[in-house]
Design a protein around this motif. Structure first.
Motif, PDB file in Angstrom:
ATOM      1  N   TRP A  26       0.836  -1.205   0.000  1.00 36.97           N
ATOM      2  CA  TRP A  26       0.000   0.000   0.000  1.00 36.97           C
ATOM      3  C   TRP A  26       0.872   1.258   0.000  1.00 36.97           C
ATOM      4  CZ3 TRP A  26      -4.843  -0.119  -1.326  1.00 36.97           C
ATOM      5  CH2 TRP A  26      -5.611  -1.254  -1.089  1.00 36.97           C
ATOM      6  N   GLY A  27       2.055   1.163   0.618  1.00 38.01           N
ATOM      7  CA  GLY A  27       2.964   2.301   0.634  1.00 38.01           C
ATOM      8  C   GLY A  27       3.461   2.655  -0.759  1.00 38.01           C
ATOM      9  N   ALA A  28       3.673   1.629  -1.598  1.00 36.70           N
ATOM     10  CA  ALA A  28       4.100   1.880  -2.980  1.00 36.70           C
ATOM     11  C   ALA A  28       3.013   2.637  -3.738  1.00 36.70           C
ATOM     12  CB  ALA A  28       4.408   0.554  -3.675  1.00 36.70           C
ATOM     13  N   LEU A  29       1.763   2.243  -3.514  1.00 38.45           N
ATOM     14  CA  LEU A  29       0.647   2.948  -4.154  1.00 38.45           C
ATOM     15  C   LEU A  29       0.542   4.374  -3.610  1.00 38.45           C
ATOM     16  CD1 LEU A  29      -1.846   2.925  -6.015  1.00 38.45           C
ATOM     17  CD2 LEU A  29      -3.179   2.079  -4.057  1.00 38.45           C
ATOM     18  N   LEU A  30       0.744   4.512  -2.303  1.00 37.79           N
ATOM     19  CA  LEU A  30       0.684   5.843  -1.686  1.00 37.79           C
ATOM     20  C   LEU A  30       1.734   6.773  -2.282  1.00 37.79           C
ATOM     21  CD1 LEU A  30      -0.459   7.698   0.554  1.00 37.79           C
ATOM     22  CD2 LEU A  30       1.245   6.702   2.106  1.00 37.79           C
ATOM     23  N   GLY A  31       2.932   6.247  -2.487  1.00 43.74           N
ATOM     24  CA  GLY A  31       3.989   7.059  -3.088  1.00 43.74           C
ATOM     25  C   GLY A  31       3.632   7.512  -4.489  1.00 43.74           C
ATOM     26  N   GLY A  32       3.011   6.631  -5.275  1.00 45.87           N
ATOM     27  CA  GLY A  32       2.575   7.007  -6.619  1.00 45.87           C
ATOM     28  C   GLY A  32       1.475   8.049  -6.586  1.00 45.87           C
ATOM     29  N   CYS A  33       0.594   7.928  -5.591  1.00 42.90           N
ATOM     30  CA  CYS A  33      -0.491   8.909  -5.456  1.00 42.90           C
ATOM     31  C   CYS A  33       0.058  10.300  -5.142  1.00 42.90           C
ATOM     32  CB  CYS A  33      -1.457   8.469  -4.346  1.00 42.90           C
ATOM     33  SG  CYS A  33      -2.413   7.000  -4.750  1.00 42.90           S
ATOM     34  N   ARG A  34       1.100  10.352  -4.296  1.00 48.64           N
ATOM     35  CA  ARG A  34       1.716  11.651  -3.997  1.00 48.64           C
ATOM     36  C   ARG A  34       2.366  12.236  -5.249  1.00 48.64           C
ATOM     37  NH1 ARG A  34       6.203  14.209  -3.619  1.00 48.64           N
ATOM     38  NH2 ARG A  34       7.353  12.394  -4.318  1.00 48.64           N
ATOM     39  N   LEU A  35       3.071  11.366  -5.978  1.00 44.89           N
ATOM     40  CA  LEU A  35       3.782  11.813  -7.176  1.00 44.89           C
ATOM     41  C   LEU A  35       2.822  12.361  -8.219  1.00 44.89           C
ATOM     42  CD1 LEU A  35       6.640  11.879  -8.451  1.00 44.89           C
ATOM     43  CD2 LEU A  35       6.141   9.634  -9.429  1.00 44.89           C
ATOM     44  N   HIS A  36       1.649  11.710  -8.353  1.00 47.73           N
ATOM     45  CA  HIS A  36       0.684  12.096  -9.388  1.00 47.73           C
ATOM     46  C   HIS A  36      -0.528  12.827  -8.816  1.00 47.73           C
ATOM     47  CE1 HIS A  36       2.900   9.932 -12.478  1.00 47.73           C
ATOM     48  NE2 HIS A  36       3.061   8.958 -11.603  1.00 47.73           N
ATOM     49  N   LYS A  37      -0.392  13.271  -7.544  1.00 44.84           N
ATOM     50  CA  LYS A  37      -1.371  14.161  -6.899  1.00 44.84           C
ATOM     51  C   LYS A  37      -2.796  13.602  -6.881  1.00 44.84           C
ATOM     52  CE  LYS A  37       1.300  18.370  -7.822  1.00 44.84           C
ATOM     53  NZ  LYS A  37       2.549  17.628  -8.075  1.00 44.84           N
ATOM     54  N   ASN A  38      -2.915  12.339  -6.515  1.00 45.94           N
ATOM     55  CA  ASN A  38      -4.233  11.700  -6.372  1.00 45.94           C
ATOM     56  C   ASN A  38      -4.481  11.485  -4.879  1.00 45.94           C
ATOM     57  OD1 ASN A  38      -6.452   9.913  -6.238  1.00 45.94           O
ATOM     58  ND2 ASN A  38      -5.948   9.011  -8.231  1.00 45.94           N
ATOM     59  N   THR A  39      -5.018  12.509  -4.231  1.00 48.65           N
ATOM     60  CA  THR A  39      -5.203  12.439  -2.775  1.00 48.65           C
ATOM     61  C   THR A  39      -6.319  11.483  -2.378  1.00 48.65           C
ATOM     62  OG1 THR A  39      -6.640  14.389  -2.868  1.00 48.65           O
ATOM     63  CG2 THR A  39      -4.305  14.756  -2.384  1.00 48.65           C
ATOM     64  N   GLU A  40      -7.297  11.281  -3.256  1.00 53.60           N
ATOM     65  CA  GLU A  40      -8.420  10.393  -2.929  1.00 53.60           C
ATOM     66  C   GLU A  40      -7.944   8.951  -2.759  1.00 53.60           C
ATOM     67  OE1 GLU A  40     -12.697   8.915  -4.827  1.00 53.60           O
ATOM     68  OE2 GLU A  40     -11.673  10.667  -5.654  1.00 53.60           O
ATOM     69  N   LEU A  41      -7.174   8.461  -3.726  1.00 52.01           N
ATOM     70  CA  LEU A  41      -6.650   7.096  -3.639  1.00 52.01           C
ATOM     71  C   LEU A  41      -5.580   6.996  -2.545  1.00 52.01           C
ATOM     72  CD1 LEU A  41      -7.010   4.328  -4.870  1.00 52.01           C
ATOM     73  CD2 LEU A  41      -5.304   4.911  -6.608  1.00 52.01           C
ATOM     74  N   ALA A  42      -4.867   8.105  -2.332  1.00 52.95           N
ATOM     75  CA  ALA A  42      -3.859   8.129  -1.264  1.00 52.95           C
ATOM     76  C   ALA A  42      -4.517   7.908   0.093  1.00 52.95           C
ATOM     77  CB  ALA A  42      -3.114   9.459  -1.271  1.00 52.95           C
ATOM     78  N   GLU A  43      -5.707   8.481   0.280  1.00 53.92           N
ATOM     79  CA  GLU A  43      -6.429   8.312   1.541  1.00 53.92           C
ATOM     80  C   GLU A  43      -6.833   6.858   1.749  1.00 53.92           C
ATOM     81  OE1 GLU A  43      -9.570  11.069   1.027  1.00 53.92           O
ATOM     82  OE2 GLU A  43      -8.355  12.832   1.560  1.00 53.92           O
ATOM     83  N   GLU A  44      -7.246   6.190   0.667  1.00 54.82           N
ATOM     84  CA  GLU A  44      -7.607   4.774   0.789  1.00 54.82           C
ATOM     85  C   GLU A  44      -6.391   3.932   1.164  1.00 54.82           C
ATOM     86  OE1 GLU A  44      -9.172   0.925  -1.757  1.00 54.82           O
ATOM     87  OE2 GLU A  44      -9.429   2.928  -2.616  1.00 54.82           O
ATOM     88  N   ALA A  45      -5.277   4.221   0.493  1.00 54.31           N
ATOM     89  CA  ALA A  45      -4.051   3.488   0.808  1.00 54.31           C
ATOM     90  C   ALA A  45      -3.668   3.690   2.268  1.00 54.31           C
ATOM     91  CB  ALA A  45      -2.923   3.942  -0.108  1.00 54.31           C
ATOM     92  N   MET A  46      -3.828   4.926   2.746  1.00 55.87           N
ATOM     93  CA  MET A  46      -3.444   5.234   4.127  1.00 55.87           C
ATOM     94  C   MET A  46      -4.361   4.545   5.122  1.00 55.87           C
ATOM     95  SD  MET A  46      -1.007   6.747   5.637  1.00 55.87           S
ATOM     96  CE  MET A  46      -0.663   6.784   7.392  1.00 55.87           C
ATOM     97  N   ARG A  47      -5.619   4.345   4.787  1.00 55.10           N
ATOM     98  CA  ARG A  47      -6.531   3.639   5.689  1.00 55.10           C
ATOM     99  C   ARG A  47      -6.034   2.219   5.948  1.00 55.10           C
ATOM    100  NH1 ARG A  47     -10.633   6.544   2.930  1.00 55.10           N
ATOM    101  NH2 ARG A  47     -10.965   4.837   1.443  1.00 55.10           N
ATOM    102  N   HIS A  48      -5.582   1.570   4.890  1.00 55.73           N
ATOM    103  CA  HIS A  48      -5.047   0.215   5.041  1.00 55.73           C
ATOM    104  C   HIS A  48      -3.728   0.225   5.813  1.00 55.73           C
ATOM    105  CE1 HIS A  48      -7.951  -1.832   2.446  1.00 55.73           C
ATOM    106  NE2 HIS A  48      -7.870  -0.785   1.623  1.00 55.73           N
ATOM    107  N   ILE A  49      -2.877   1.206   5.501  1.00 55.87           N
ATOM    108  CA  ILE A  49      -1.583   1.294   6.177  1.00 55.87           C
ATOM    109  C   ILE A  49      -1.766   1.532   7.672  1.00 55.87           C
ATOM    110  CG2 ILE A  49       0.513   2.686   6.393  1.00 55.87           C
ATOM    111  CD1 ILE A  49       0.329   3.148   3.345  1.00 55.87           C
TER     112      ILE A  49
END
Length: 620
Positions: free
Chosen positions: A420-443
């Motif tokens: 999930w951290g790998a996905l979170l890093g991609g979300c930060r890079l491509h500015k997708n805060t919505e999916l980043a929040e989902e990844a963080m919920r799991h983390i």
């Protein structure tokens, strides 16, 4: 009487004949009986004594017939014969047969076992981890008064520890009337393997006599528990004691050097290994490759790899492929893979981790998908969670966040925080805060105390101007007791490690460092450098942001390295976190101004700056 007459007159002659291999023509019980009858009829006991026939019977699992042959022999001769059978099984390919024979002998009422019997059966029990039979042998030892037999006591300690019964092993150890260096080494090495490093070190400190194996076991223990600095310190102490490291010691210390990035000690150990002729040891060579790669000396690692020639194993190839990928030479990693396949070496799961990393660092999405499919289709390698992590990282970096998310959802195993951290890093890079929040919920459920993920999400919010969300993340970290790990960089100068923390003003030469940075800054700005204040995720004025930028730990370490090394020498820096975009841009310009190679090992990879460029090609 004839049975007795065929027995050898002395145990030594009997031992010699029993060591001969049984004839391949005797396979069945009927053939054994026929051979036995022929021996009695022709009295050919000189060419094949009946004791050897008994041995053949036992080795072909005809224990009862062997027992009958030996019944008329004196007890001592019977025991010698049975002990040879036990030794043959215990040391051969079928240690379980030694245990089976021992149990049969007890049922048949054979002579009381001696210390040889116990040693052979204990060896077999250790090889197959049979603690139950081992306890029976231990009881025999107590009954026979063999407590003073140091060899047997050591074997019992070893058996209990190998079988995971460390409390029983320690009990025997504590009650032993005497111990030798072997006894202590058994306990220390097994405690290390069991993960009880504190217990192992406690014994190490009170041990009356230590040998190379003792030191090596303890150094290995420190490396395994992530205390490589202590491992190196122990190795240096061992050298002061005048003990000469062996090949295993060399491998362990090189592993510690790789963890620490201690290139100077690694080179010193390499020279020692060459002087001792260890360069012919494949394991030593493979560890040297890994050490040089992780210390930022890719060329030296490749030289070791080339000298191995036909001795290269899949580990050699995989280490070199991973090294090229880590240093930003993804194309070379893929070329080396083709060369590996052409040489007939079959890749393993580690090989594909390196290849997927190479694709991720270069953005080769199609090639990465191909490797992920090939590992199963062509080589039958079932993808592990590490491979899925590489694939998610590859897709996330490339902006294919939806596909990366689908990979996670459809994984055959439960995704961990790294995935999930790998996905979170991609979300930060491509500015997708919505999916980043989902990844963080799991983390938050899987790895709630890892500060790095909170920082990434906070950065994702800051980069799109959501300062209220940044504040919420900081409050959440505070409420959960999560503290942000400060950036820390280290550089080794003349054998001494110098560490710098972001904003550090405690170094004895900090004033000189700041003065030199100001001078460098003038030259950098002339070359077009503009401070990237967007990486300072604080809601403060730009001037204040620049101050934070200029005190980043890697900048301080770099300036100190430039001050204390000769012109033209490479500067190698280790950092605990990811290099920021501003430091990356600054280091490219400084490498051109100072005409230096600057190598930075951060949390994810190596950045090799030279002539104003980086091997990552700004894709990281």
């Amino acid at each position: 009487m004839m049975l007795c007459s065929t027995l050898p007159s002395t145990p030594s002659h009997h031992h010699q004949r029993l060591l001969e291999p049984p004839p391949s023509t005797v396979n069945t019980l009927l053939e054994l009986k026929q051979a036995h009858a022929l021996l009695i009829k022709t009295q050919s006991h000189h060419s094949l004594p009946l004791t050897r026939l008994a041995l053949i019977s036992a080795l072909t699992n005809h224990f009862s017939y062997a027992h009958n042959i030996l019944l008329l022999a004196p007890n001592s001769q019977q025991l010698i014969s049975w002990n040879f059978c036990l030794k043959h099984f215990a040391q051969g390919h079928s240690p379980q047969d030694a245990i089976t024979l021992f149990r049969r002998l007890r049922q048949m009422g054979t002579p009381i076992p001696d210390h040889f019997t116990c040693s052979f059966v204990l060896k077999a029990c250790t090889r197959v981890s049979d603690i139950q039979t081992g306890r029976i042998v231990h009881a025999f030892m107590e009954k026979l008064g063999l407590r003073a037999n140091l060899v047997l006591q050591n074997m019992i300690v070893h058996l209990y520890s190998v079988c995971g019964e460390m409390s029983d092993a320690r009990l025997v150890f504590d009650k032993m009337p005497q111990r030798d260096v072997v006894t202590w080494n058994i306990m220390i090495s097994q405690l290390v393997k069991a993960g009880d490093f504190r217990g192992a070190y406690g014994l190490f400190c009170v041990m009356p006599e230590r040998n190379v194996k003792t030191w090596t076991s303890m150094i290995s223990g420190f490396v395994r528990c992530g205390k490589s600095e202590e491992a190196v310190g122990l190795f240096l102490e061992m050298e002061r004691e005048g003990l000469k490291p062996n090949e295993v010691t060399v491998v362990v210390v090189l592993t510690a050097c790789a963890d620490l990035g201690d290139l100077e000690l690694g080179r010193s150990v390499h020279r020692f290994a060459d002087r001792c002729g260890f360069h012919g040891n494949v394991h030593v060579c493979n560890t040297l490759i890994d050490m040089y790669v992780k210390c930022g000396c890719l060329e030296e690692g490749y030289r070791v790899f080339e000298t191995m020639g036909e001795r290269r194993t899949v580990v050699s190839w995989s280490s070199m492929i991973a090294g090229f990928a880590m240093h930003g030479y993804g194309e070379k990693a893929l070329e080396l893979y083709d060369e590996m396949i052409g040489s007939g070496v079959k890749p393993n799961h580690v090989t594909f981790i390196g290849l997927l990393h190479a694709c991720s660092h270069m953005g080769l999405v199609e090639k990465g998908r191909e490797f992920f499919a090939t590992m199963t289709r062509a080589y039958g390698i079932v993808p592990r969670i590490e491979h899925y992590g590489c694939l998610v990282d590859l897709l996330s970096r490339a902006g294919l966040l939806k596909e990366a998310h689908e990979v996670i959802i459809n994984m055959p195993m439960w995704p961990n925080g790294v995935i999930w951290g790998a996905l979170l890093g991609g979300c930060r890079l491509h500015k997708n805060t919505e999916l980043a929040e989902e990844a963080m919920r799991h983390i938050s459920e899987l790895d709630p105390l890892n500060d790095g993920y909170y920082v990434v999400l906070s950065n994702a919010y800051a980069e799109v101007g959501k300062w209220e969300e940044v504040t919420k993340i900081r409050k959440l970290m505070k409420n959960r007791g999560v503290k942000k790990t400060p950036g820390c960089s280290s550089i080794t100068i003349n054998g001494s490690v110098h560490e710098f923390v972001a904003g550090d003003e405690t170094h004895p030469e900090c004033n000189e460092i700041f003065e030199m940075w100001d001078k460098l800054l003038v030259k950098m700005k002339e070359k077009g450098y503009v401070p990237n204040t967007s990486v300072v995720l604080l809601d403060v004025e730009d001037k204040e942001k620049e101050k934070f930028l200029f005190r980043h730990s890697e900048k301080l370490a770099l300036v100190y390295g430039l001050m204390n090394t000769k012109p033209g020498m490479p500067v190698r820096i280790m950092k605990n976190l990811r290099v920021c975009e501003d430091c990356h841009a600054a280091f490219k310009i400084i490498s051109a101004i100072e005409k230096r190679e600057i190598v930075v090992r951060d949390r994810n990879r190596f950045h090799c700056f030279k002539n104003g460029e980086c091997t990552c090609k700004d894709y990281w």
